[in-house]
Design a protein around this motif. Structure first.
Motif, PDB file in Angstrom:
ATOM      1  N   ARG A  24      56.349  11.854  35.201  1.00  0.00           N
ATOM      2  CA  ARG A  24      57.630  11.232  34.859  1.00  0.00           C
ATOM      3  C   ARG A  24      58.018  11.492  33.408  1.00  0.00           C
ATOM      4  O   ARG A  24      59.182  11.411  33.062  1.00  0.00           O
ATOM      5  CB  ARG A  24      57.543   9.723  35.084  1.00  0.00           C
ATOM      6  CG  ARG A  24      57.208   9.323  36.502  1.00  0.00           C
ATOM      7  CD  ARG A  24      58.333   9.460  37.444  1.00  0.00           C
ATOM      8  NE  ARG A  24      59.389   8.516  37.077  1.00  0.00           N
ATOM      9  CZ  ARG A  24      60.602   8.570  37.554  1.00  0.00           C
ATOM     10  NH1 ARG A  24      60.924   9.504  38.397  1.00  0.00           N
ATOM     11  NH2 ARG A  24      61.506   7.704  37.187  1.00  0.00           N
ATOM     12  N   ASP A  25      57.063  11.784  32.540  1.00  0.00           N
ATOM     13  CA  ASP A  25      57.329  12.022  31.133  1.00  0.00           C
ATOM     14  C   ASP A  25      57.768  13.474  30.933  1.00  0.00           C
ATOM     15  O   ASP A  25      57.050  14.402  31.323  1.00  0.00           O
ATOM     16  CB  ASP A  25      56.067  11.735  30.313  1.00  0.00           C
ATOM     17  CG  ASP A  25      56.274  11.902  28.835  1.00  0.00           C
ATOM     18  OD1 ASP A  25      57.399  11.644  28.362  1.00  0.00           O
ATOM     19  OD2 ASP A  25      55.308  12.276  28.142  1.00  0.00           O
ATOM     20  N   PRO A  26      58.940  13.707  30.331  1.00  0.00           N
ATOM     21  CA  PRO A  26      59.427  15.083  30.162  1.00  0.00           C
ATOM     22  C   PRO A  26      58.508  15.967  29.327  1.00  0.00           C
ATOM     23  O   PRO A  26      58.411  17.163  29.575  1.00  0.00           O
ATOM     24  CB  PRO A  26      60.779  14.902  29.473  1.00  0.00           C
ATOM     25  CG  PRO A  26      61.201  13.516  29.771  1.00  0.00           C
ATOM     26  CD  PRO A  26      59.943  12.725  29.915  1.00  0.00           C
ATOM     27  N   VAL A  27      57.816  15.393  28.352  1.00  0.00           N
ATOM     28  CA  VAL A  27      56.904  16.197  27.528  1.00  0.00           C
ATOM     29  C   VAL A  27      55.731  16.684  28.373  1.00  0.00           C
ATOM     30  O   VAL A  27      55.351  17.860  28.321  1.00  0.00           O
ATOM     31  CB  VAL A  27      56.420  15.391  26.309  1.00  0.00           C
ATOM     32  CG1 VAL A  27      55.388  16.164  25.523  1.00  0.00           C
ATOM     33  CG2 VAL A  27      57.599  15.013  25.423  1.00  0.00           C
ATOM     34  N   ARG A  28      55.187  15.793  29.172  1.00  0.00           N
ATOM     35  CA  ARG A  28      54.087  16.207  30.061  1.00  0.00           C
ATOM     36  C   ARG A  28      54.574  17.196  31.110  1.00  0.00           C
ATOM     37  O   ARG A  28      53.855  18.124  31.478  1.00  0.00           O
ATOM     38  CB  ARG A  28      53.479  14.988  30.745  1.00  0.00           C
ATOM     39  CG  ARG A  28      52.644  14.154  29.830  1.00  0.00           C
ATOM     40  CD  ARG A  28      51.971  13.048  30.577  1.00  0.00           C
ATOM     41  NE  ARG A  28      51.240  12.177  29.670  1.00  0.00           N
ATOM     42  CZ  ARG A  28      50.797  10.999  29.987  1.00  0.00           C
ATOM     43  NH1 ARG A  28      50.996  10.524  31.205  1.00  0.00           N
ATOM     44  NH2 ARG A  28      50.148  10.265  29.114  1.00  0.00           N
ATOM     45  N   GLN A  29      55.787  16.988  31.598  1.00  0.00           N
ATOM     46  CA  GLN A  29      56.343  17.935  32.564  1.00  0.00           C
ATOM     47  C   GLN A  29      56.447  19.331  31.959  1.00  0.00           C
ATOM     48  O   GLN A  29      56.156  20.329  32.621  1.00  0.00           O
ATOM     49  CB  GLN A  29      57.719  17.488  33.028  1.00  0.00           C
ATOM     50  CG  GLN A  29      57.695  16.382  34.034  1.00  0.00           C
ATOM     51  CD  GLN A  29      59.086  15.964  34.457  1.00  0.00           C
ATOM     52  OE1 GLN A  29      60.059  16.201  33.745  1.00  0.00           O
ATOM     53  NE2 GLN A  29      59.181  15.331  35.608  1.00  0.00           N
ATOM     54  N   ALA A  30      56.862  19.414  30.702  1.00  0.00           N
ATOM     55  CA  ALA A  30      56.980  20.718  30.046  1.00  0.00           C
ATOM     56  C   ALA A  30      55.618  21.378  29.905  1.00  0.00           C
ATOM     57  O   ALA A  30      55.488  22.591  30.112  1.00  0.00           O
ATOM     58  CB  ALA A  30      57.644  20.560  28.683  1.00  0.00           C
ATOM     59  N   LEU A  31      54.600  20.594  29.563  1.00  0.00           N
ATOM     60  CA  LEU A  31      53.258  21.164  29.437  1.00  0.00           C
ATOM     61  C   LEU A  31      52.718  21.627  30.786  1.00  0.00           C
ATOM     62  O   LEU A  31      52.111  22.696  30.890  1.00  0.00           O
ATOM     63  CB  LEU A  31      52.322  20.144  28.793  1.00  0.00           C
ATOM     64  CG  LEU A  31      52.643  19.795  27.341  1.00  0.00           C
ATOM     65  CD1 LEU A  31      51.729  18.682  26.844  1.00  0.00           C
ATOM     66  CD2 LEU A  31      52.529  21.012  26.457  1.00  0.00           C
ATOM     67  N   VAL A  32      52.942  20.825  31.816  1.00  0.00           N
ATOM     68  CA  VAL A  32      52.488  21.210  33.154  1.00  0.00           C
ATOM     69  C   VAL A  32      53.286  22.422  33.647  1.00  0.00           C
ATOM     70  O   VAL A  32      52.743  23.306  34.313  1.00  0.00           O
ATOM     71  CB  VAL A  32      52.584  20.023  34.133  1.00  0.00           C
ATOM     72  CG1 VAL A  32      52.276  20.444  35.550  1.00  0.00           C
ATOM     73  CG2 VAL A  32      51.639  18.916  33.703  1.00  0.00           C
ATOM     74  N   LEU A  33      54.568  22.481  33.289  1.00  0.00           N
ATOM     75  CA  LEU A  33      55.387  23.627  33.660  1.00  0.00           C
ATOM     76  C   LEU A  33      54.868  24.901  33.003  1.00  0.00           C
ATOM     77  O   LEU A  33      54.883  25.979  33.609  1.00  0.00           O
ATOM     78  CB  LEU A  33      56.844  23.381  33.271  1.00  0.00           C
ATOM     79  CG  LEU A  33      57.859  24.412  33.698  1.00  0.00           C
ATOM     80  CD1 LEU A  33      57.956  24.469  35.219  1.00  0.00           C
ATOM     81  CD2 LEU A  33      59.207  24.098  33.090  1.00  0.00           C
TER      82      LEU A  33
END
Length: 94
Positions: A24-33
């Protein structure tokens, strides 16, 4: 042997894609992306598509997550934003 590598790469891609969706966190999403981009580049390398792998490595692992992180940073630093989502609508000041 290559079939095993492709199967492992597909499992990594599926896991990374699922993790990107569930975060749900955009920063974590970017890292996972970014990790997803790396796994896709690995998969394309195993599928003997080095040109696609290099493009994926550049765009999917570096440029797109960087743009997302910069956007999140800019949105979070916006002046007058209380962070509650109840900002005043944009309009003319009288």
């Amino acid at each position: 042997m290559t079939d095993v590598l492709i199967a492992v790469a597909l499992l990594l891609v599926a896991g990374a894609a699922t993790a990107a969706v569930l975060n749900r966190d955009p920063v974590r999403q970017a890292l996972v992306l970014s990790f997803l981009g790396l796994t896709l580049a690995l998969l394309f390398t195993f599928l003997q598509a080095p040109d696609v792998a290099l493009s994926q490595l550049a765009v999917g692992s570096a440029v797109t997550p960087l743009m997302i992180l910069l956007t999140v940073r800019k949105v979070r630093r916006r002046p007058g934003s209380g962070g509650d989502g109840m900002d005043k609508p944009a309009g003319r000041k009288r």
